[in-house]
Structures are given as structure tokens and as C-alpha cells.
Write a protein that holds these residues in place. Structure first.
Motif, PDB file in Angstrom:
ATOM      1  N   GLY A  57      31.751  24.767  34.601  1.00  0.00           N
ATOM      2  CA  GLY A  57      30.585  23.899  34.643  1.00  0.00           C
ATOM      3  C   GLY A  57      30.127  23.510  33.248  1.00  0.00           C
TER       4      GLY A  57
ATOM      5  N   TYR B 297      26.154  26.330  44.049  1.00  0.00           N
ATOM      6  CA  TYR B 297      27.457  26.593  44.652  1.00  0.00           C
ATOM      7  C   TYR B 297      27.820  28.074  44.538  1.00  0.00           C
ATOM      8  CZ  TYR B 297      32.513  26.656  45.161  1.00  0.00           C
ATOM      9  OH  TYR B 297      33.793  26.974  45.540  1.00  0.00           O
TER      10      TYR B 297
ATOM     11  N   ILE C  81      26.211  23.622  40.165  1.00  0.00           N
ATOM     12  CA  ILE C  81      27.248  24.663  40.175  1.00  0.00           C
ATOM     13  C   ILE C  81      26.626  26.039  40.433  1.00  0.00           C
ATOM     14  CG2 ILE C  81      27.496  25.466  37.776  1.00  0.00           C
ATOM     15  CD1 ILE C  81      30.517  24.581  38.233  1.00  0.00           C
ATOM     16  N   THR C  82      25.384  26.218  39.975  1.00  0.00           N
ATOM     17  CA  THR C  82      24.698  27.488  40.244  1.00  0.00           C
ATOM     18  C   THR C  82      24.446  27.639  41.735  1.00  0.00           C
ATOM     19  OG1 THR C  82      23.596  27.233  38.112  1.00  0.00           O
ATOM     20  CG2 THR C  82      22.736  28.921  39.573  1.00  0.00           C
TER      21      THR C  82
ATOM     22  N   LEU D 148      23.538  22.437  35.035  1.00  0.00           N
ATOM     23  CA  LEU D 148      24.281  23.524  35.682  1.00  0.00           C
ATOM     24  C   LEU D 148      23.748  23.845  37.079  1.00  0.00           C
ATOM     25  CD1 LEU D 148      24.956  26.168  32.896  1.00  0.00           C
ATOM     26  CD2 LEU D 148      26.612  24.711  34.049  1.00  0.00           C
TER      27      LEU D 148
ATOM     28  N   ILE E  58      33.525  30.233  36.822  1.00  0.00           N
ATOM     29  CA  ILE E  58      32.996  29.011  37.448  1.00  0.00           C
ATOM     30  C   ILE E  58      31.913  28.385  36.560  1.00  0.00           C
ATOM     31  CG2 ILE E  58      31.829  28.079  39.483  1.00  0.00           C
ATOM     32  CD1 ILE E  58      33.181  30.256  41.113  1.00  0.00           C
TER      33      ILE E  58
END
Lengths: 285, 304
Positions: free
Chosen positions: B192, B229, B226-227, B223, B188
Motif C-alpha cells: 500500500g 481490507y 488497504i487498512t 492507506l 500488505i
């Protein structure tokens, strides 16, 4: 430049080797004779490479039964999810009908419910399932779906995440194909089945892999619903071997290898579609 | 003109195409909705009712309604809070190891170099293998004659009873779970990293920023979504851990690895207190739901 590239390969290679070490021990123990399994210090390589652990678990435990049970539950879960998720996902994405939006939101909501919340009520529901396992019409008298394939399958049949993935996939397809088919007089169900479903291969592969592997590794629900060794799935069988007094690591690792190979095979076979499917599902979400 | 307007709009409302879509839509959705009704909606309602009762199926009387007493018992019992504390420690401990390691790995394999696809695939392998299978391997690694004790032996330490000592059981589970989660989170993060425009990194370099400063001030802030998430999705997942704990420690020693799911399982299927177990399950549900809701809110705010 190429020198630095290879340096990077070397660094990543070492890190990967460390991460892979547990798998190395899995294989090493599985192919060692009992004397070497329990010898200390543990040796990286089997000195006398043997298949005796595999023969032992296959002949003396319920592993063949568990493998069959897992295969049956896995395949049925996969078929059910591919069918129901593509159907519902297509309808949510491309058809206008009353209730589309609220039903889709409710489906997404169902994805957020932790399994432990369903656990107790679903167990009681399975137990009182009418006309099964000796139950009468009112769910009395027998054990219902407990200790049966039906019981194992019940919470796996439709997984909301798969409906979501299918919807995201069908949203991205052009409407012109449906319009053309409608002009030709095709019914809506026909358009789904003959026009859109055949080109949905990436998302079908994704759903197939996710639902099969999900069923293959499911543990908590089988633990609760299964009570006899002949209905155990692989994870249950493995946990039984691991819990039995002095653990025989050789046969245990052999059984673990047998339980793991099919999942890796499925993953490798579908990897191309699978990763592409995940990416296309992820862009929208 | 007005006639033309009615001609084009009125028939469309009842056009066979729209009606066909309505029937087809319901036909296609119905199987999923019916199943979800039986396995999700009804159990939630029934489970909530059970959480307001005391119910022991071994006694033949049915559930006895007692309102919120069950919740009060749960919220005032040390047992539940202990389990919640273990769950939080387990989840955050695992994340504290996974997230930095996964980000580091993603940076390491982001780019083109010989063997990159093979390495990424290999790192992803622990994610593909089931938690139960992984537990079997680590059962040996942590055992008295296992690999970790051998390593300790080499430097003159040990032996350590990793899984049966109160001090080491939970950390041992955390290390295993972090190893298992590493590859998935790495993929993931990799996705990203690949959405960050190359020009941005290049222009930072042109402005004289070093590699570390570029990472700190360009890559890392980009990032963040996404982190978040990764952290929240993993947290929701980790808060429901059960199988590896059941296999490796079954909640012991002395309850030091009894997470909430383990407690619910034991209360319901070993002590047959279905009412109390249901109350616990609902308290956990509320907490996880709040987390998921906060995540959705946070992510949708980030998009604006």
C-alpha cells in the motif's frame, strides 16, 4: 546520508531480532540435551550441541509415518489444485460458454464458506462414502473415507481461491495467440494445454505453494477425520506429543523443526515466482 | 448489403469455434465444479438440514426434525454468547496489536537501506510457519520454566501460569497470534505504501508539512482502504481460529478461551450433539458472511 541509512539498518535489525526470538528458542531447544532443556534459567545457546532429540523423535514416535502422510497429502493436493485451478481459471477467463459467469460467481461464493460449516456434514458424507472403507453401494457397513488418504484429501482437492488466482492470470494474456492457434486448426483444449498453460508458470508456482502449504498445516479436518496414529499428519502428531502429560520439549522442538523445514524450503524455492504471482493477481482484484 | 450482414453474423452464432469453446469450457470447468458441489454445496444444504434437527449419532435413530428449536436453544444459551464474546475479544485483541505494529514495521522497512530484503523476508517468516508449529514454540515460551517467566524473574516478578490462569490465557493467545500475523499484514501495508506517489509526499514537504503531519494527513488517509481490507480479511480469518487454541488451552481454563469454533467442535465430536453444533456453525456463518459482504460493498464504494 549513508550514516543514517546504517542507523536504520541497526534499528530494523534490533526489531527483527526481537521478532525472530521465538525461532531462536525453537532451534536452541531442539539441539539441547534433555538436562539443559529443563535447566533453569534457560540458556540461549546449547552448551552441549546434540542431535539426540531428533534421533529420539524419529525412532520412538510416529513422526516418520506422519511426515510421509503429510508429504503424500501435500503433493496430491498440490497436483490436484494446479490442474483443476488452471483448467477452470482458463475457461472462466478466456472461453465463452453458457454458464461461465454464474459458475464463476458460485466458485467465489464457495471461497467464503467457513470450514466449520462444512465440518459436520462433510464428516457424515465421508463416513457414508459408497464403496470405500468397507461401505456398500449405499454407504452402509463400514467407515467410508474416514481415516484414509481419500478422506484427508476430500476438502483440499479444489480450493476456490486458486481458481480465482488462475483466472486473474489468464485474463491478462493476449488473445492473439489463441487466434493464431485456431487458424492453425488447434482445438480449444489443445490451445489451453500447449499455448497458454506453458506460459502460466508464475501462477502455477503460486497455486502450488499455497495449496501445498495449506494442506501441510491443515488441522481441524484431519483432527476430525483421522482416528489412528498411522494416518496422522504432522500437525496432528505434533499436537499429540504436546498433549502428553509432561511435555518433552527437546524432542517436541526437534519434531517441530522437521515439520517446518519443508515448508520454508518450498517457500524459498518458489519465492520469486510466488511473490510476482501474488502481485499480478492482486492488481486486478 | 443485408445479405452480407447475415453472412457475417449468422454463421458466427453456430461457428465451430464458438461451439468448440462451449464444449471446452464445460470440460475444463467440470472437475472443479463437481468437487465443489460435493464438498461445499451439498454439505451446506445437508448442514442446514442438520441444524433444524436434533441428531446424536451414538443413538441409532437418525436426525429428528424439530424446526428452529435448535437455533432457539443456541441463541438463548449463555454458552454460545460466551463463546461469541471470546471470539470477538480474541479477534479484535489480535488486530489491535497487529495493525499498528504492522503499519509501523512497514514504514520502517519502506525504503532502501542495507539489508532491507533480508529483514522483510525474516519478518515474513512467522507467516510461513504453520500455526501448529508456532503453537509448539509458544507452549514452551509460556511454560513455567519458559522464556517469559524467566524474563519476569529477572525483574523480580512471577511466576505466571500464562496458559492455565483464567486471567492470562486469552491475552497470551492474542500475543502469540499477533506475532504470527505481523509479517503478513506488514507486507500488505508495504504494498500500500509503495502505491502512494512520491510527488504527493514531496509536495507536502514543499508546503511545509513536517514528517508527522505528512504521515497524518497524506499517508494515513491514502492507506485507509488497504487498512480496511487488512482488518476485515484478518477478522474473517481470526473468527475461525481453532488449532492454536486447541493445542495451547483446548478452550480452558473454565471456558475462558472457548471460541465459537471450539464450541462447535466440542458439541459435535465430544458431546455428539450434531444438530445443535450445526445450528451454531450456521449462526457463525451468517455473521462472517455479513462481514464479508460489508467488506465487498465498502471496497467497491471506495473505488468509485
Amino acid at each position: 546520508m549513508t550514516g543514517r541509512r546504517w542507523l536504520r539498518t541497526a534499528v530494523v535489525g534490533v526489531v527483527t531480532a526481537i521478532v525472530m526470538l521465538p525461532f531462536w528458542w525453537l532451534l536452541s531447544l531442539a539441539f539441547k540435551p534433555a538436562t539443559e532443556v529443563f535447566s533453569y534459567p534457560p540458556k540461549l545457546w546449547p552448551e552441549n550441541f546434540t542431535f539426540e532429540n531428533f534421533a529420539y523423535v524419529w525412532e520412538t514416535t510416529n513422526l516418520p509415518v506422519a511426515l510421509t502422510n503429510s508429504a503424500i497429502v501435500g503433493v496430491l493436493t498440490m497436483l490436484s489444485n494446479v490442474l483443476t485451478a488452471t483448467m477452470a481459471g482458463y475457461a472462466f477467463a478466456r472461453l465463452r460458454f453458457t454458464g461461465n459467469r454464474p459458475l464463476f460467481v458460485a466458485t467465489l461464493g464457495a471461497a467464503m464458506v467457513p470450514a466449520v460449516v462444512q465440518l459436520i456434514p462433510l464428516f457424515l458424507i465421508a463416513q457414508k462414502w459408497p464403496l470405500s472403507g468397507g461401505n456398500d453401494l449405499f454407504g452402509e457397513g463400514g467407515s467410508g473415507l474416514l481415516n484414509s488418504y481419500g478422506g484427508l484429501l476430500l476438502p483440499l482437492l479444489v480450493q476456490p481461491l486458486n481458481v480465482f488466482l488462475a483466472r486473474q492470470f489468464f485474463l491478462d494474456l493476449p488473445e492473439e495467440m489463441a487466434e493464431a492457434a485456431r487458424l492453425d486448426g488447434a482445438s480449444e483444449l489443445r490451445i489451453f494445454w500447449s499455448v497458454y498453460l506453458p506460459i502460466a508458470r508464475p501462477v502455477v508456482a503460486t497455486i502450488a505453494v499455497l495449496s501445498f502449504t495449506g494442506a501441510w498445516e491443515d488441522f481441524l479436518w484431519p483432527l476430525v477425520v483421522v482416528s489412528s496414529p498411522d494416518m496422522q499428519t504432522l500437525p496432528l502428531a505434533l499436537s499429540t506429543y504436546a498433549a502428553s502429560g509432561v511435555v518433552q520439549y527437546g524432542p517436541l522442538m526437534a519434531a517441530t523443526v522437521i515439520a517446518t523445514v519443508p515448508v520454508i524450503a518450498v517457500f524459498l524455492a518458489a519465492q520469486r515466482h510466488f511473490v510476482a504471482g501474488l502481485a499480478s493477481g492482486g492488481v486486478k482484484g | 448489403m443485408s445479405l452480407k450482414g447475415t453472412v457475417t453474423t449468422a454463421p458466427r452464432r453456430v461457428s465451430p469455434s464458438r461451439r468448440g469453446q462451449g464444449v471446452a469450457g464445460w470440460t475444463l470447468v467440470l472437475p472443479s465444479i463437481l468437487v465443489l458441489l460435493v464438498v461445499v454445496a451439498v454439505p451446506i444444504g445437508y448442514g442446514f438440514y442438520l441444524s433444524l434437527t436434533s441428531y446424536n449419532p451414538v443413538e441409532t435413530t437418525g436426525p429428528k426434525f424439530h424446526g428452529l428449536t435448535g437455533y432457539l436453544q443456541v441463541l438463548t444459551s449463555g454458552e454460545f454468547w460466551d463463546a461469541l464474546r471470546v471470539t470477538v475479544l480474541y479477534a479484535f485483541g489480535t488486530l489491535a496489536l497487529t495493525v499498528p505494529a504492522a503499519l509501523g514495521l512497514a514504514l520502517l522497512v519502506n525504503g532502501k537501506f542495507p539489508g532491507v530484503a533480508l529483514f522483510r523476508g525474516a519478518m515474513y517468516l512467522p507467516r510461513v510457519v504453520s500455526l501448529v508449529a508456532v503453537s509448539m514454540i509458544w507452549l514452551w515460551l509460556y511454560s513455567r520454566e519458559g522464556y517469559f517467566n524467566h524474563l519476569l524473574d529477572l525483574v523480580g516478578l512471577g511466576p505466571v501460569e500464562f496458559l492455565t490462569d483464567e486471567a492470562t490465557a486469552l491475552p497470551s493467545l492474542i500475543v502469540m497470534r499477533a506475532w504470527k500475523a505481523l509479517g503478513g499484514s506488514m507486507i500488505i501495508f508495504l504494498a500500500g505504501l509503495q502505491t502512494i506517489p512520491k510527488e504527493l509526499i514531496q509536495s507536502a514537504a514543499v508546503d511545509g508539512a513536517g514528517r508527522f503531519r505528512t504521515f497524518r494527513h497524506v499517508t494515513l488517509p491514502l492507506l485507509m482502504p488497504i487498512t480496511t481490507y487488512v482488518v476485515v480479511v484478518d477478522l474473517i480469518y481470526l473468527a475461525q481460529s481453532f488449532s492454536e487454541i486447541y493445542i495451547l488451552t483446548s478452550g480452558g481454563p473454565l471456558g475462558s478461551t472457548t471460541v465459537v469454533n471450539m464450541l462447535v467442535y466440542k458439541e459435535a465430536f465430544e458431546n455428539f450433539k450434531l444438530g445443535e453444533a450445526s445450528s451454531m456453525a450456521f449462526v457463525l456463518f451468517c455473521m462472517i458472511f455479513a462481514l464479508a459482504y460489508a467488506n465487498v460493498r465498502f471496497l467497491s464504494r471506495g473505488k468509485k
